[in-house]
Design an enzyme around this catalytic site. Structure first.
Site, short mmCIF file in Angstrom:
data_model
loop_
_atom_site.label_atom_id
_atom_site.label_comp_id
_atom_site.label_asym_id
_atom_site.label_seq_id
_atom_site.Cartn_x
_atom_site.Cartn_y
_atom_site.Cartn_z
N ARG A 67 0.82 -1.22 0.00
CA ARG A 67 0.00 0.00 0.00
C ARG A 67 0.85 1.26 0.00
O ARG A 67 0.39 2.32 -0.44
CB ARG A 67 -1.00 -0.02 1.16
N GLU A 104 5.37 -9.34 14.67
CA GLU A 104 4.76 -9.91 15.87
C GLU A 104 4.80 -11.43 15.84
O GLU A 104 4.87 -12.09 16.86
CB GLU A 104 3.30 -9.45 15.98
#
Length: 184
Positions: A67, A104
């Site tokens: 993006r 993560e």
């Protein structure tokens, strides 16, 4: 087609769709697809980001796949600058430099063509969202290693509770965003 009138950041924020419990329970996913699909909101976002990049003295814009390519390339067009793609692994047909960074749930890697940078070139990074800051910090490291001066990072959305903007500021980067959403 001409797009009349710039929307304010608050008007753009009202168009961001929140998807609860995605990708895992408890997460409020901020889906920017609704902004990208709205011509006036997309154009307004790009113009707001371009104004910030201009104020920061950007000579070129870098964006991270995927993006960041949408917003970064559009900002570079609005400014009349070049665009530097920071890619996922294996996407460039030339010798690259790369950096691994923590996610993560594991590790990822970004790569770029070091020949895309002139030594001392002032580059601002642009992306849709700053969360933990891992991707942006990796891109900054790559750009700096290639010889760029990176002092500014621009995002449509900041998730301040995740601390990414703070981490970039600690790395000497001015962070500017159009909007914030509290929580994760």
């Amino acid at each position: 087609m001409t797009i009349e009138g710039r929307l304010s950041p608050d008007e753009i924020k009202a168009l961001v769709r929140t998807v609860p419990d995605f990708p895992v329970p408890g997460i409020q996913f901020r889906d920017i697809t609704t902004v990208i699909g709205h011509p006036r909101a997309l154009a307004s976002s790009v113009h707001h980001l371009a104004d910030m990049a201009r104020e920061g003295g950007a000579e070129d814009i870098a964006g991270m796949e995927a993006r960041g390519f949408i917003f970064g390339a559009a900002v570079s067009i609005a400014l009349g600058t070049g665009f530097i793609p920071v890619r996922k692994p294996g996407k460039l047909p030339v010798e690259v430099i790369g950096v691994e960074y923590d996610l993560e749930y594991g590790k990822d890697r970004l790569e770029m063509d070091p020949g895309a940078i002139r030594p001392g070139q002032k580059v601002s990074i642009v992306d849709d969202l700053i969360a933990t800051g891992g991707t942006a910090l990796a891109a900054i490291e790559l750009l700096r290693r290639a010889g760029a001066v990176v002092e500014q990072a621009l995002f449509v959305i900041d998730l301040p509770d995740l601390g990414g903007a703070r981490r970039l500021r600690e790395a000497g980067v001015d962070v500017r965003t159009l909007m914030e959403f509290e929580g994760e």
